[in-house]
Each structure stands twice: as C-alpha cells, then as structure tokens.
Design a protein around this motif. Structure first.
Motif, PDB file in Angstrom:
ATOM      1  N   LEU A   1       0.810  -1.219   0.000  1.00 34.98           N
ATOM      2  CA  LEU A   1       0.000   0.000   0.000  1.00 34.98           C
ATOM      3  C   LEU A   1       0.849   1.276   0.000  1.00 34.98           C
ATOM      4  O   LEU A   1       0.513   2.252  -0.680  1.00 34.98           O
ATOM      5  N   ARG A   2       1.927   1.299   0.758  1.00 34.81           N
ATOM      6  CA  ARG A   2       2.750   2.502   0.836  1.00 34.81           C
ATOM      7  C   ARG A   2       3.259   2.902  -0.563  1.00 34.81           C
ATOM      8  O   ARG A   2       3.195   4.070  -0.950  1.00 34.81           O
ATOM      9  N   ASP A   3       3.753   1.922  -1.323  1.00 34.99           N
ATOM     10  CA  ASP A   3       4.267   2.225  -2.664  1.00 34.99           C
ATOM     11  C   ASP A   3       3.151   2.675  -3.603  1.00 34.99           C
ATOM     12  O   ASP A   3       3.363   3.552  -4.452  1.00 34.99           O
ATOM     13  N   ALA A   4       1.965   2.090  -3.458  1.00 30.88           N
ATOM     14  CA  ALA A   4       0.831   2.513  -4.293  1.00 30.88           C
ATOM     15  C   ALA A   4       0.472   3.965  -4.019  1.00 30.88           C
ATOM     16  O   ALA A   4       0.312   4.767  -4.954  1.00 30.88           O
ATOM     17  N   VAL A   5       0.360   4.327  -2.744  1.00 28.71           N
ATOM     18  CA  VAL A   5       0.010   5.698  -2.376  1.00 28.71           C
ATOM     19  C   VAL A   5       1.088   6.671  -2.863  1.00 28.71           C
ATOM     20  O   VAL A   5       0.779   7.733  -3.418  1.00 28.71           O
ATOM     21  N   ARG A   6       2.337   6.331  -2.679  1.00 25.43           N
ATOM     22  CA  ARG A   6       3.417   7.221  -3.114  1.00 25.43           C
ATOM     23  C   ARG A   6       3.417   7.410  -4.629  1.00 25.43           C
ATOM     24  O   ARG A   6       3.778   8.476  -5.127  1.00 25.43           O
TER      25      ARG A   6
ATOM     26  N   LEU B   1      -7.903   8.608  -1.900  1.00 25.20           N
ATOM     27  CA  LEU B   1      -8.918   8.109  -0.984  1.00 25.20           C
ATOM     28  C   LEU B   1      -8.727   6.603  -0.825  1.00 25.20           C
ATOM     29  O   LEU B   1      -9.110   5.812  -1.684  1.00 25.20           O
ATOM     30  N   VAL B   2      -8.092   6.202   0.277  1.00 26.91           N
ATOM     31  CA  VAL B   2      -7.920   4.780   0.575  1.00 26.91           C
ATOM     32  C   VAL B   2      -9.203   4.261   1.208  1.00 26.91           C
ATOM     33  O   VAL B   2      -9.674   4.808   2.210  1.00 26.91           O
ATOM     34  N   VAL B   3      -9.776   3.225   0.602  1.00 27.01           N
ATOM     35  CA  VAL B   3     -10.950   2.567   1.181  1.00 27.01           C
ATOM     36  C   VAL B   3     -10.468   1.255   1.785  1.00 27.01           C
ATOM     37  O   VAL B   3     -10.186   0.290   1.065  1.00 27.01           O
ATOM     38  N   ASP B   4     -10.340   1.246   3.104  1.00 21.16           N
ATOM     39  CA  ASP B   4      -9.892   0.049   3.820  1.00 21.16           C
ATOM     40  C   ASP B   4     -11.092  -0.878   3.965  1.00 21.16           C
ATOM     41  O   ASP B   4     -11.995  -0.634   4.768  1.00 21.16           O
ATOM     42  N   ASP B   5     -11.084  -1.946   3.203  1.00 18.94           N
ATOM     43  CA  ASP B   5     -12.235  -2.848   3.130  1.00 18.94           C
ATOM     44  C   ASP B   5     -12.153  -3.934   4.202  1.00 18.94           C
ATOM     45  O   ASP B   5     -12.129  -5.127   3.908  1.00 18.94           O
TER      46      ASP B   5
END
Length: 330
Positions: free
Chosen positions: A34-39, A52-56
């Motif tokens: 997730l960190r690499d995706a957001v960056r 907008l991260v949707v934590d499912d």
C-alpha cells in the motif's frame, strides 16, 4: 531497486493543473504494497488530486499504515468499512469523491509519475460525451521488477466501443480516469461480481454514451503475485459469463449480430484455454481451444484476439503435444 518505483516515490513536482481527480485505492490486507501505491499517486505531476484509501475491513497492519502516512501526505484520507469486496470499496470511493474525475488504483499496483497528467491531457482533447480515458499497462513481479511480458492490448490510440470491450479485456481498472458524472447514468460497480467487475463497468459506460478513448502509453505497473484474483480460473470464467449475459439482456451489442456473438464466445473459450494451461490442466486447455475453433473456425481479426493468424490452431497443437509430454513426465 526498480528505477520506475524510485521515481514514483519521489516528492511530487506539480507540472499540470486542471479539474480535480479523486484516486480511489481499495485495500484489503495489502499493507505490504500500500505505501508504494500511495506514493505513486502522490508523486504524480498533476494537481489537484486526493488519494482516498478505502480500507475494506483489513485485518493486517493497513489501518496503522494509513494513519502513519496521513501526516506525510496531506492529499490522503481514509474510509474504513466492513469487508464487502472490491466492487463495494470502489463504489464507496466514488460516492465520497470530492472531485469531478475519478480514477482507481489497486493497493498492490503502481502508477508511472506521468500517468494522470497524460490521461487528463487526453481528456482535454475529447468531447464532453466521452465518459472515460484509459491507457496501457505492463506487468511487474511481487518485488516490483518488470516481468518482460508483452503489453495487453494491440498498439495504437483509438476508441473502444461496448462491442470491443465485451469481446476482450482491453485495459485494467487501474488504467482508467472517468468522469464522476458518468456513473450517474451507467450505475456503480456490480457488487455481485467477484471478478470481471471492471470490464462490466467499462462496458456499461461505453453503452450509456460515447466510446472510451484509449492511449497506448504504458503508464501502469500491474503486480503479479500468488494472491491475484485473476489466478482463479473458475471464478474468472463464471464472472465473464455473467457479464456477457448482462450485455445480451441489455442489448449492449445488437443480438442480430450473430457473427459477432459467435466470435465473442470463441475468444472467451480460447482465453479460458490459456488460463487452464497456466493452471497445469492441459486436457481442459485443449477442450476449450477446440471449442473455440468449432464456434468460429475462420481466422479471428487481430483486433479481436491480438495474435497472428492461425494462432489458435498452433495453440491447440501445443496443448495436445506438450500436454501429453507433461503427463508422461509426471
């Protein structure tokens, strides 16, 4: 380290501004990536945007990771919900988007730094009736290194109609920027679909209005790993059958086009043949390749299959010969 990954994680240097884009990142137990995706999103040269991260309903360290990232990235916010699946997570993101354009990035994938700028520039050249713009992608392994596999779509910038999208997967959900308003007419992602839900959505978008514009630039890195949903052949094929039936019922492609529908079935069975081959099931692969040829014995248009002439015949021979060799060495 993969040079593309290091570039994506660099501090953003905005070079283009325009209509705002909300990037929806559904995440279920993907804290590892997730960190690499957001960056890779925050490192885009386009503004304004929000991530907008949707934590499912993750049960790993995703919530703690997002909390740690929020002070670092002001563009980031998170919505946590009970586990409801990928389609529901994307729908939550659409409904909570602050900007008029929406894009999607799975938590295990990454964007090239110029992805948003390129697609929004393409959008600016299109009429307002075009609901979405898409790009190409390439694959990387679980560590982020390119796999060297071929690109997924025939080269060339072009429009994709509903008939094109129903015939064959043309791009992934992570390759699309869509108008938020387009979902008002086409509807949200189908939460009953556990696979092919993105193909169903782009099919409905293209059916509701103008076709989707596609640029061949490979701007998305799709990660291959053991937990990819696409590795479940049975689920993939069942979902695609449902998508096809929905399109038939909705008249997305006229039913009188019998030749089209036969070719569509032939392509579907041939795609299934390769899935079964990759699973180590040569008998199933041979059966579906022969069924594909029976449904449409004539050569398929390269735009339908993206392969050279007679490729299906050569593949059937391969499944037969190497299947027996594999069995003989088992």
């Amino acid at each position: 380290m993969n040079p593309a990954s290091s570039a994506a994680s660099a501090a953003p240097i905005p070079s283009k501004t325009g209509p705002g884009v909300t990037v929806v990142v559904p995440s279920f137990n993907h804290a590892r990536y997730l960190r690499d995706a957001v960056r890779s999103v925050v490192g885009q040269g386009y503004r304004p945007l929000e991530v907008l991260v949707v934590d499912d309903g993750s049960t790993d360290s995703t919530p703690a990771l997002v909390r740690a990232l929020e002070p670092e990235f002001p563009e980031l916010r998170c919505i946590r919900q009970a586990n409801a699946g990928l389609s529901a997570a994307r729908n939550t993101g659409i409904l909570n988007a602050r900007y008029p354009f929406v894009s999607f990035l799975d938590a295990d994938d990454e964007w090239q730094p110029e992805m948003l700028e390129t697609l929004m520039r393409e959008f600016a050249t299109q009429p307002d009736s075009v609901p979405a713009v898409a790009c190409n992608s390439y694959r990387m392994d679980s560590s982020g290194q390119p796999t060297g596999e071929k690109k997924l779509v025939q080269r060339g910038n072009r429009y994709f109609t509903a008939a094109d999208i129903l015939m064959k997967t043309r791009f992934t959900a992570c390759c699309v920027v869509a108008r938020r308003s387009a979902f008002d007419s086409a509807g949200m992602f189908d939460t009953s679909l556990k696979s092919s839900e993105d193909r169903d959505m782009w099919l409905r978008l293209a059916s509701a209005g103008a076709p989707i514009w596609y640029t061949d630039a490979a701007l998305v890195r799709i990660r291959r790993h053991d937990s990819n949903m696409s590795r479940n052949t049975g689920r993939m094929r069942n979902a695609m059958r449902r998508v096809r039936r929905k399109a038939w019922a909705a008249g997305s492609v006229p039913r009188r086009r019998a030749g089209y529908w036969l070719r569509c079935l032939a392509v579907d069975h041939f795609s299934g043949a390769w899935m079964y081959w990759d699973e180590g099931r040569p008998a199933k692969a041979l059966f579906h390749s022969l069924l594909s040829l029976a449904l449409w014995p004539l050569p398929l248009d390269y735009r339908d299959l993206n392969e050279p002439p007679f490729f299906r015949m050569r593949a059937a021979a391969r499944f037969l010969i190497f299947g027996f060799l594999r069995k003989g060495h088992g």
